[in-house]
Motif scaffolding. Structure first.
Motif, PDB file in Angstrom:
ATOM      1  N   UNK A 182       0.855  -1.196   0.000  1.00 44.71           N
ATOM      2  CA  UNK A 182       0.000   0.000   0.000  1.00 44.71           C
ATOM      3  C   UNK A 182       0.892   1.246   0.000  1.00 44.71           C
ATOM      4  N   UNK A 183       0.402   2.272  -0.671  1.00 47.51           N
ATOM      5  CA  UNK A 183       1.187   3.507  -0.796  1.00 47.51           C
ATOM      6  C   UNK A 183       0.508   4.676  -0.088  1.00 47.51           C
ATOM      7  N   UNK A 184      -0.306   4.383   0.914  1.00 46.75           N
ATOM      8  CA  UNK A 184      -1.040   5.422   1.627  1.00 46.75           C
ATOM      9  C   UNK A 184      -0.438   5.707   3.004  1.00 46.75           C
ATOM     10  N   UNK A 185       0.685   5.064   3.308  1.00 43.51           N
ATOM     11  CA  UNK A 185       1.368   5.254   4.591  1.00 43.51           C
ATOM     12  C   UNK A 185       0.494   4.848   5.778  1.00 43.51           C
ATOM     13  N   UNK A 186      -0.342   3.839   5.555  1.00 46.03           N
ATOM     14  CA  UNK A 186      -1.205   3.358   6.633  1.00 46.03           C
ATOM     15  C   UNK A 186      -0.433   2.462   7.585  1.00 46.03           C
TER      16      UNK A 186
END
Lengths: 110, 110
Positions: A25-29
């Motif tokens: 994932x690239x949303x920094x979750x």
């Protein structure tokens, strides 16, 4: 942003083989999780992680391993595939209450 | 473990009809979520409910968080063909973990 990506999309294994399902994932979750979806049973939580280096078991963890060395990646390993692991696998990530799901991996174990 | 009972299991819709589905639980939840899954895709969040008694709309969709915190319903008004899919309720007892219902399959009546 690509969101949550999963590879492969389809996989066929023989009983006893091992493999890794990839999730990124690239949303920094911080929170990431793996679910399996079987007909008539909804989605069941396999493993989850609240941040890099921290993982925990969900409802149906047997036969699966996970690790979280980076915030972005959360791979799911099948150690010795069994026909009972034939399912559709979804990875999800969230920063708060809304979980974003990947497109899924359809796994068949013969 | 915690279980959600989602009904109906499946239903046929005719364009223009209103649709109702609900979820009940033996446990109290702090949050109720409704997801939709299109074929070959991961679930997508439709509506999130955070407070007992809350009634929330999203276009033609309306969902309510039951007063007892043990149930929720989703209504779809004036259904259209693209409403077909699988609808999941999910409860969030604590943290980021979700417990999913088995799903309601919406099909088009031919």
């Amino acid at each position: 942003n690509a969101g949550v990506t999963q590879t492969p999309k389809f996989q066929v294994l023989k009983t006893g083989q091992s493999m890794t399902l990839q999730c990124a994932q690239d949303m920094n979750h911080e929170y990431m999780s793996w679910y399996r979806q079987d007909p008539g049973m909804g989605l069941r939580l396999i493993h989850y992680s609240v941040g890099a280096g921290i993982t925990d078991q969900g409802e149906v963890p047997n036969g699966y391993n996970v690790s979280r060395s980076t915030t972005e990646d959360f791979p799911l390993r099948l150690l010795s595939a069994a026909p009972s692991q034939t399912s559709v696998y979804f990875c999800a990530s969230s920063a708060g209450l809304e979980q974003f799901f990947g497109p899924g991996t359809r796994l068949t174990v013969l | 473990g915690q279980q959600l009972n989602q009904s109906p299991q499946s239903m046929f819709i005719q364009e223009g009809e209103d649709v109702s589905m609900n979820c009940t639980s033996s446990s109290i939840f702090n949050t109720w979520l409704w997801y939709k899954q299109d074929p070959g895709e991961g679930p997508v969040l439709l509506i999130a409910l955070y407070k007992a008694g809350e009634l929330t709309s999203n276009g033609r969709l309306t969902a309510q968080f039951g007063i007892t915190r043990k149930d929720s319903f989703l209504n779809i008004s004036a259904s259209i063909p693209s409403d077909v899919g699988i609808y999941f309720c999910a409860g969030q007892p604590w943290g980021n973990k979700l417990v999913f219902g088995a799903g309601t399959i919406l099909r088009v009546k031919s």
